[in-house]
Design a protein around this motif. Structure first.
Motif: not given
Length: 307
Positions: A274-296
């Motif tokens: 995606y960076r090579e495609a020209g994107s400079g920012r990614i919004y990570l869609q987090m669907l399990d909002l109780h899994d904070l370990d995922h963010l870590e």
């Protein structure tokens, strides 16, 4: 590559859950916490405890966070009058000390309008164009001067154009897949152009359209930030990836094809495309909002490899 957290609270999340995610995202040094603007769950499930309003949520988070950027992907243009929305966003910007960003879209989910008695008008892109003109016009009108607008869908007469946001310019996000009008709106009004759940190839195509539209207006295509929103499902190994996919009811192969799924190394490689495609920012869609370990995990093992 800038990483932000993107949530879908209509699927079932309380304010307390969103607060925990936003504060964790801030502590882990993600640059932004964004949320959708929907009032009805999509797909199976009960959606308990029920929907939360995007700008009420962001007002609360503005007072309970200190650094992280706050915004919407995307505020539904059908939910709010543009003059009222300009006031709401300016107020939340003040409450946050100048950390708000406005993603504004035309609105599309007809079922939620029917469920909550919200009009679902035709020609929503025409309305969106007027909304963008009104909101940005109100904010840029000097203090002491008045703003008027006579459009087909909205009319403002002798408006004092107050309050003003704390930021000299609140970043405006426009997004979508439309080949002509969407790039034109982005070129005229947006600071960022977002593409939600699209392929690398489609990202290349749409960025090209937006750049061309910007240049046609005498604006450099580099003036805009280009971003993608993609579902995240990252695990330390294949078993953890499979577990996280099962929790959100998705297939691992499908997630790898259409999102950011796999081990940290696999996800880093995917983001690089995606960076090579020209994107400079990614919004990570987090669907399990109780899994904070995922963010870590992403903060510890994906982000450091992105440079």
């Amino acid at each position: 590559m800038d990483l932000r957290i993107f949530t879908e609270p209509q699927q079932g999340a309380s304010y307390e859950t969103l607060l925990a995610v936003a504060q964790a995202a801030e502590e882990l040094d993600y640059s932004g916490f964004f949320r959708s603007d929907h009032y009805l769950r999509m797909g199976d499930g009960d959606g308990l405890p029920g929907p939360t309003d995007a700008w009420v949520t962001l007002a609360g988070l503005a007072r309970e966070t200190k650094r992280i950027r706050l915004g919407t992907l995307m505020t539904a243009g059908t939910f709010r009058l543009p003059g009222v929305l300009a006031i709401q966003v300016a107020q939340v910007d003040a409450m946050s000390g100048g950390r708000v960003e406005l993603g504004l879209g035309a609105g599309w989910f007809e079922a939620e309008h029917q469920a909550y008695g919200i009009p679902f008008p035709e020609r929503r892109i025409d309305r969106l164009a007027e909304q963008l003109e009104i909101i940005t016009g109100l904010w840029r009108t000097p203090v002491g001067e008045r703003f008027s607008f006579a459009g087909e869908h909205y009319r403002l007469t002798d408006c004092p154009a107050l309050p003003k946001p704390v930021q000299a310019r609140v970043p405006v996000l426009v997004g979508g897949k439309g080949p002509r009008r969407t790039p034109a709106l982005a070129a005229r009004y947006a600071d960022e152009f977002n593409m939600a759940f699209v392929s690398v190839a489609d990202t290349v195509t749409q960025i090209g359209r937006v750049r061309a539209a910007a240049e046609a207006r005498g604006r450099s295509g580099d003036d805009l930030v280009y971003s993608n929103a993609l579902v995240a499902c990252v695990g330390r190994d294949d078993a953890e990836v499979a577990r996280r996919a099962a929790v959100i009811g998705r297939d691992v192969a499908e997630l790898k094809a259409n999102g950011l799924a796999g081990t940290p190394g696999e996800v880093v490689e995917r983001i690089a495309r995606y960076r090579e495609a020209g994107s400079g920012r990614i919004y990570l869609q987090m669907l399990d909002l109780h899994d904070l370990d995922h963010l870590e995990l992403i903060a510890a093992q994906v982000r450091p490899q992105l440079g």
